[in-house]
Design a protein around this motif. Sequence first.
Motif, PDB file in Angstrom:
ATOM      1  N   PRO A  42     -13.287   7.753 -16.734  1.00  0.00           N
ATOM      2  CA  PRO A  42     -12.816   8.118 -15.379  1.00  0.00           C
ATOM      3  C   PRO A  42     -13.968   8.465 -14.432  1.00  0.00           C
ATOM      4  O   PRO A  42     -13.916   8.133 -13.249  1.00  0.00           O
ATOM      5  CB  PRO A  42     -11.926   9.341 -15.631  1.00  0.00           C
ATOM      6  CG  PRO A  42     -11.516   9.241 -17.043  1.00  0.00           C
ATOM      7  CD  PRO A  42     -12.649   8.570 -17.748  1.00  0.00           C
ATOM      8  N   LEU A  43     -14.991   9.108 -14.955  1.00  0.00           N
ATOM      9  CA  LEU A  43     -16.150   9.456 -14.129  1.00  0.00           C
ATOM     10  C   LEU A  43     -16.863   8.189 -13.644  1.00  0.00           C
ATOM     11  O   LEU A  43     -17.231   8.089 -12.478  1.00  0.00           O
ATOM     12  CB  LEU A  43     -17.107  10.339 -14.927  1.00  0.00           C
ATOM     13  CG  LEU A  43     -18.379  10.803 -14.234  1.00  0.00           C
ATOM     14  CD1 LEU A  43     -18.022  11.650 -13.027  1.00  0.00           C
ATOM     15  CD2 LEU A  43     -19.236  11.589 -15.197  1.00  0.00           C
ATOM     16  N   ARG A  48     -18.021   4.216  -9.326  1.00  0.00           N
ATOM     17  CA  ARG A  48     -18.001   2.821  -8.910  1.00  0.00           C
ATOM     18  C   ARG A  48     -17.200   2.638  -7.632  1.00  0.00           C
ATOM     19  O   ARG A  48     -17.589   1.884  -6.739  1.00  0.00           O
ATOM     20  CB  ARG A  48     -17.405   1.962 -10.033  1.00  0.00           C
ATOM     21  CG  ARG A  48     -17.906   0.551 -10.026  1.00  0.00           C
ATOM     22  CD  ARG A  48     -17.374  -0.276 -11.189  1.00  0.00           C
ATOM     23  NE  ARG A  48     -17.579   0.380 -12.468  1.00  0.00           N
ATOM     24  CZ  ARG A  48     -16.680   0.354 -13.459  1.00  0.00           C
ATOM     25  NH1 ARG A  48     -15.529  -0.271 -13.305  1.00  0.00           N
ATOM     26  NH2 ARG A  48     -16.920   0.952 -14.597  1.00  0.00           N
ATOM     27  N   SER A  49     -16.084   3.355  -7.496  1.00  0.00           N
ATOM     28  CA  SER A  49     -15.293   3.212  -6.284  1.00  0.00           C
ATOM     29  C   SER A  49     -16.015   3.806  -5.068  1.00  0.00           C
ATOM     30  O   SER A  49     -15.909   3.284  -3.970  1.00  0.00           O
ATOM     31  CB  SER A  49     -13.921   3.867  -6.460  1.00  0.00           C
ATOM     32  OG  SER A  49     -14.038   5.269  -6.558  1.00  0.00           O
ATOM     33  N   ARG A  50     -16.758   4.893  -5.265  1.00  0.00           N
ATOM     34  CA  ARG A  50     -17.522   5.468  -4.158  1.00  0.00           C
ATOM     35  C   ARG A  50     -18.643   4.520  -3.725  1.00  0.00           C
ATOM     36  O   ARG A  50     -18.905   4.363  -2.548  1.00  0.00           O
ATOM     37  CB  ARG A  50     -18.145   6.801  -4.578  1.00  0.00           C
ATOM     38  CG  ARG A  50     -17.245   7.951  -4.300  1.00  0.00           C
ATOM     39  CD  ARG A  50     -18.002   9.249  -4.437  1.00  0.00           C
ATOM     40  NE  ARG A  50     -17.266  10.101  -5.348  1.00  0.00           N
ATOM     41  CZ  ARG A  50     -17.799  10.890  -6.234  1.00  0.00           C
ATOM     42  NH1 ARG A  50     -19.080  10.999  -6.356  1.00  0.00           N
ATOM     43  NH2 ARG A  50     -17.047  11.625  -7.016  1.00  0.00           N
TER      44      ARG A  50
END
Length: 54
Positions: A42-43, A48-50
């Motif tokens: 999850p981290l 990656r999305s940021r």
Amino acid sequence: MGEEPTWAELLLNSALIASVPIVIGGALIVSLVGLTVWGTAPLRRRRRSRAADR
């Protein structure tokens, strides 16, 4: 009394005895690595999305 074991039997027995900690240690290491990767997924997804938003 039984016969004395041959050198081949001694070698086979010692190889079998030595393989037990190797198998257990290998399974332990693989389990720890797998749990670490699973726990940090999850981290990594958040990072990656940021990075994709920039």
